[in-house]
Design an enzyme around this catalytic site. Structure first.
Site, PDB file in Angstrom:
ATOM      1  N   ASP A 122      14.501  37.251  33.698  1.00  0.00           N
ATOM      2  CA  ASP A 122      15.268  36.282  32.924  1.00  0.00           C
ATOM      3  C   ASP A 122      16.547  35.952  33.689  1.00  0.00           C
ATOM      4  O   ASP A 122      17.598  36.522  33.441  1.00  0.00           O
ATOM      5  CB  ASP A 122      15.582  36.872  31.549  1.00  0.00           C
ATOM      6  CG  ASP A 122      15.918  35.789  30.546  1.00  0.00           C
ATOM      7  OD1 ASP A 122      15.745  34.599  30.884  1.00  0.00           O
ATOM      8  OD2 ASP A 122      16.358  36.128  29.446  1.00  0.00           O
ATOM      9  N   GLU A 181      14.297  34.529  41.722  1.00  0.00           N
ATOM     10  CA  GLU A 181      15.100  34.481  40.508  1.00  0.00           C
ATOM     11  C   GLU A 181      16.426  35.184  40.799  1.00  0.00           C
ATOM     12  O   GLU A 181      16.428  36.346  41.203  1.00  0.00           O
ATOM     13  CB  GLU A 181      14.335  35.200  39.384  1.00  0.00           C
ATOM     14  CG  GLU A 181      14.732  34.796  37.996  1.00  0.00           C
ATOM     15  CD  GLU A 181      14.088  33.483  37.530  1.00  0.00           C
ATOM     16  OE1 GLU A 181      13.304  32.878  38.300  1.00  0.00           O
ATOM     17  OE2 GLU A 181      14.398  33.059  36.405  1.00  0.00           O
ATOM     18  N   TYR A 233       9.621  36.080  44.616  1.00  0.00           N
ATOM     19  CA  TYR A 233       8.276  36.304  44.085  1.00  0.00           C
ATOM     20  C   TYR A 233       7.233  35.268  44.466  1.00  0.00           C
ATOM     21  O   TYR A 233       6.094  35.366  44.048  1.00  0.00           O
ATOM     22  CB  TYR A 233       8.319  36.449  42.558  1.00  0.00           C
ATOM     23  CG  TYR A 233       8.893  35.251  41.830  1.00  0.00           C
ATOM     24  CD1 TYR A 233      10.231  35.232  41.463  1.00  0.00           C
ATOM     25  CD2 TYR A 233       8.100  34.160  41.520  1.00  0.00           C
ATOM     26  CE1 TYR A 233      10.763  34.149  40.794  1.00  0.00           C
ATOM     27  CE2 TYR A 233       8.625  33.073  40.851  1.00  0.00           C
ATOM     28  CZ  TYR A 233       9.958  33.074  40.489  1.00  0.00           C
ATOM     29  OH  TYR A 233      10.487  31.997  39.839  1.00  0.00           O
ATOM     30  N   CYS A 440      22.931  58.658 -12.103  1.00  0.00           N
ATOM     31  CA  CYS A 440      22.308  57.375 -11.765  1.00  0.00           C
ATOM     32  C   CYS A 440      20.888  57.618 -11.236  1.00  0.00           C
ATOM     33  O   CYS A 440      20.702  58.345 -10.264  1.00  0.00           O
ATOM     34  CB  CYS A 440      23.152  56.672 -10.703  1.00  0.00           C
ATOM     35  SG  CYS A 440      22.422  55.170 -10.065  1.00  0.00           S
TER      36      CYS A 440
HETATM   37 ZN   LIG Z   1      24.162  53.846 -10.450  1.00  0.00          ZN
END
Ligand SMILES: [Zn+2]
Length: 682
Positions: A122, A181, A233, A440
C-alpha cells in the site's frame, strides 16, 4: 417515493458531494487527510449508489464524474513504455477459483500453470528507468499512460538503487524499466508522525498518504525529510539483459541486480488449493509485516501464457488482486443503548445501520463512555466512521457533522439505570457512570458470568446463558446461591434443554470448583480493581480471607503493587454486611478461604516423571492438572515422545492418544493420577 423523501435524498447527495470534495482536497492537494481512505471510499460509494438509483440527482460537479488523477501541473509528463495496468479484484476464495476457471477455459486442458503470489504494497506506484545500469528517470503511475516526472524526489528513496547491479559481476542491462511501490514503513511513519505532531501539531493519517505526499512534492528536500523505501515487482521493459521466461525469474533477476524485492513473502504454486489456503492464512498475519499491505497479487508465472491470455479492457486476465476487506466504514448511528456491567458500570453502545466491514456485517459498536461521546460531539442520527481491527469489538471513531440534516440529537447518560431503574452516580476522577443498586439484576448476571468464567472459578457448562436463566428463574440472587444449585436438582431438570446428563455435569463442575485456590475465589468476587494479579498479591500477603477482611487500607497499601485506590476498594467491599454474609455462606459451602500453608512441601510422588495431558478431564482444568503434577515433582511436556512416561487423557483425546498407544506409553485417567497421589476419588 414522496416529495419529502426525495428532498431528503437530494439534500443527502448534496452534503455527500460537498464532504467528498472537502476530503479529496485535503487528500490530494493539502496532503493532510482527516479521514481514512476506507471511510472516504464508503462515503464515495454511498454517493455513487444514490446517483445510480436516482440519476437526476447527479450534479455536473459530482466527484463521481471525475476520472483518475491526471498529472498535476508543475511536474513534467512522462509517457510510460507500456500502460500501467490495474488489476481485477478478488475478495473471497470463491472469487479466486472463479478467476482460475476463466483462465482454464481459455487454455488447453492439459496445461500445467504456475502462479506467483506477492504482497500488494500500500504505497505509491513508481516507474523507474535505467540506461546502461544508471537510474535516469522516475515517474508516478499517473493515469496509467502518462505519469509525473519525480526523478529528483525518487533519488532520496534510500533503498532505490541509483546504479545496477548494486554488487556482483552481472552485466548491466542496456535498458531497463521497472515498476515498484514507494512506501513508508510503519516504524518510520510512527517516528515521523510523532516528530511532526510535536513540532507543528499536524497529524498524518497513514503511511501511504504521507509517502505519496512526499513524492508528489515539488521540493525534493521535503521528500528527503520523509524516510521512504521501495519494493520492486515488475519488469516493464528490458533490453540487453537475460531472457526471462516468467514473473518468478524476473523477480529473481531484480533481486540479483540489487532491487529490494519482497522475497520473504513471495511464493510460487502449482497447486491452486494450496495457493488459496496461503492467501487466506496470510490475511491473518499481514499486520505483522513492517509495512502496510492491502492484499496479495496473484499472477500466471509464464510470460508466454500471459501473452496468450491477454487483457479484458485494461485488466490483464493473467493477474488478480486478492484484497482483504477494509477495516473502516461510514454508517448511520441509529441509537445509543446503555449496557450494565458486573461492577455496575454503564457502557454506551452504538446501534448502527448494518454495514459490511472487515468481512462481517456490523450492526453495533462500542462508544467507550460518556466523555468519549461528548468530546467527539457524536449525536444520535449522525453518520459515523466505525473501525474494526482484528477480533476487537468495532468502535465508533468519529461523527461526520457535515452530513447532519438537523434532526440529530445530542446524547446524555440517563440518570436512572436502564435495567433496574436504580440511581446512577459518577465518582470523582473516573469517567464511568455506575448503577448504584447492588441488587441490579443486570449486574448480578454479569457478576455470576464473571465468577464462573475461566478467569475465576472456571465452572464448565456455566456461561452467560445459564447466568441469565438462573437469575430470571429466581434460583440465584447472589453469588453464594450457585453452591445451593444442587438443592434445586428437580427444578433444574424441569428446565427446557436441561437433560439429566447436562444437569449432572453442571452440578459436578460446581462441586469441583470448590477445589480452586483461594486466589481464584477472591478474583471471582469481582471487587473493583481486583483482578487475578492483585488477588494473588493480597492473599500471598494475608494468606486468608479472615486476615484480609481484618486488614486496614493502610496495611494493604504497604504491599508492593497495591495502591491506595485498590486498598480503599477492598476495605469498602469487606465492610459491607451483605458481602460478609456472602463470604460466610461460601465458606460454609466448602470453598477455600485461605492459601494452603506454605511450609510443608507436597510429597514428590511424581519426581522424575514426565506427563503429557490431552482431552477434557472430568474435574481438573488443564492448568490445574499441570499445577498438581508440578507440585508433586513431575514435569509436563507439550508433545508425546519417547521421553514421555505417562499420558494423562480425558474425553475427546485426539492424536496424542493415538501416538501414545503406538509408543506403548501408559495412559492414565484423572482418577489414576489421584490414586498415584494417594488422593480420594473425586
Ligand atoms: Zn441497575
Amino acid at each position: 417515493m414522496t416529495a419529502v423523501d426525495l428532498a431528503a435524498l437530494r439534500q443527502r447527495a448534496a452534503s455527500l458531494r460537498q464532504l467528498i470534495q472537502y476530503h479529496a482536497h485535503r487528500y490530494h492537494v493539502l496532503d493532510a487527510p482527516e479521514i481514512s481512505d476506507e471511510a472516504y471510499d464508503s462515503l464515495f460509494q454511498e454517493l455513487l449508489e444514490l446517483e445510480r438509483a436516482h440519476p437526476d440527482l447527479i450534479a455536473p460537479d459530482s466527484p463521481t464524474l471525475r476520472a483518475g488523477a491526471p498529472p498535476a501541473a508543475g511536474f513534467a509528463r512522462v509517457e510510460h513504455p507500456a500502460p500501467m495496468l490495474s488489476l481485477g479484484n478478488a475478495v473471497t476464495p470463491d472469487d479466486l477459483y472463479a478467476w482460475r476457471e476463466r483462465l482454464l477455459r481459455l487454455l488447453p486442458g492439459d496445461i500445467a500453470i504456475l502462479y506467483t503470489v506477492e504482497p500488494k504494497i500500500d504505497g505509491l506506484t513508481v516507474v523507474l528507468h535505467y540506461e546502461e545500469g544508471l537510474f535516469t528517470l522516475g515517474a508516478t503511475r499517473g493515469d496509467g499512460s502518462v505519469g509525473e516526472e519525480i526523478t529528483a524526489n525518487l533519488r532520496t528513496v534510500r533503498s532505490l538503487p541509483l546504479r545496477v547491479p548494486v554488487a556482483g559481476d552481472e552485466a548491466p542491462p542496456r535498458r531497463l524499466v521497472v515498476r515498484g511501490e514507494a512506501y513508508m514503513s510503519k516504524a518510520e511513519f510512527a517516528r515521523f508522525q510523532a516528530a511532526q505532531e510535536a513540532e507543528s501539531g499536524r497529524r498524518y493519517v497513514n503511511p501511504r498518504n504521507t509517502a505519496a505526499g512526499a513524492l508528489r512534492n515539488l521540493d525534493p528536500a521535503v521528500t528527503a525529510a520523509r524516510p521512504l523505501d521501495l519494493w520492486a515487482y515488475q519488469i516493464v521493459a528490458l533490453e540487453g539483459g537475460p531472457d526471462l521466461a516468467g514473473q518468478w525469474p524476473a523477480l529473481a533477476y531484480l533481486a540479483r541486480l540489487g532491487f529490494p524485492v519482497t522475497q520473504a513473502q513471495n511464493r510460487r504454486f502449482d497447486d491452486f488449493d494450496a495457493l488459496v489456503a496461503y492467501c487466506v492464512q496470510w490475511g491473518e498475519r499481514r499486520h505483522e509485516l513492517p509495512y502496510e499491505v492491502d492484499g496479495l497479487v496473484i499472477k500466471v508465472d509464464d510470460f508466454a501464457l500471459q501473452e496468450r491470455l491477454g487483457y479484458v479492457g485494461k485488466d490483464p486476465r493473467w493477474a488478480v488482486a486478492y484484497k482483504y476487506p477494509s477495516a473502516e466504514a461510514a454508517t448511520r448511528l441509529l441509537a445509543i443503548q446503555v449496557e450494565v456491567g458486573r461492577t455496575g458500570v454503564l457502557t454506551p453502545r452504538a446501534v448502527l445501520e448494518p454495514v459490511y466491514l472487515g468481512g462481517v456485517t456490523v450492526s453495533s459498536a462500542t462508544l467507550h463512555n460518556a466523555d468519549y461521546i461528548a468530546e467527539r460531539d457524536i449525536r444520535v442520527g449522525d453518520t459515523v466512521v466505525i473501525k474494526r481491527a482484528g477480533e476487537v469489538i468495532p468502535q465508533v471513531l468519529r461523527a461526520l457533522p457535515e452530513l447532519r440534516s438537523g434532526a440529530e440529537t445530542p446524547w446524555q447518560m440517563p440518570d436512572r439505570c436502564p435495567v433496574c431503574g436504580g440511581p446512577v452516580a459518577r465518582y470523582a476522577g473516573e469517567v464511568a457512570y455506575y448503577c448504584e443498586n447492588m441488587a441490579c439484576p443486570a449486574q448480578l448476571v454479569r457478576r455470576i458470568e464473571f465468577f464462573v468464567s475461566r478467569a475465576a472459578m472456571d465452572i464448565a457448562g456455566f456461561g452467560s446463558k445459564q447466568a441469565e436463566l438462573f437469575v430470571a428463574k429466581g434460583f440465584i440472587h447472589e453469588i453464594a446461591d450457585i453452591y445451593d444449585l444442587p438443592d434445586r436438582r428437580e427444578a433444574l431438570l424441569a428446565l427446557e434443554g436441561f437433560a439429566a446428563k447436562k444437569v449432572e455435569n453442571l452440578l459436578q463442575a460446581i462441586a469441583a470448583s470448590k477445589q480452586q485456590p483461594a486466589t481464584r475465589l477472591l478474583t471471582g468476587l469481582g471487587i473493583h480493581f481486583v483482578g487475578a494479579a492483585v488477588a494473588e498479591l493480597l492473599l500471598e500477603h494475608f494468606r486468608s480471607f479472615a486476615a484480609l477482611a481484618a486488614a486496614s487500607a493502610e496495611e494493604m497499601a504497604e504491599i508492593e503493587g497495591i495502591g491506595p485506590r485498590i486498598a480503599a476498594s477492598v476495605t469498602a467491599w469487606f465492610a459491607q454486611p451483605a458481602n460478609q454474609r456472602t463470604l460466610a455462606r461460601l465458606a460454609a459451602a466448602g470453598l477455600p478461604m485461605r492459601l494452603p500453608e506454605a511450609t510443608p512441601e507436597a510429597p514428590a510422588t511424581l519426581a522424575g516423571r514426565t506427563f503429557v495431558i490431552t482431552g477434557t478431564l472430568p474435574t481438573w482444568s488443564r492448568d490445574r492438572a499441570t499445577a498438581i503434577i508440578k507440585e508433586h515433582g513431575g514435569k509436563v511436556a507439550a508433545a508425546v515422545s519417547g521421553a514421555t512416561d505417562y499420558l494423562l487423557a480425558g474425553e475427546k483425546a485426539g492424536s496424542k492418544l493415538e501416538k501414545a498407544q503406538k509408543l506403548g506409553i501408559p495412559i492414565l485417567s484423572e482418577e489414576d493420577v489421584r490414586a498415584l497421589l494417594g488422593w480420594p476419588a473425586a
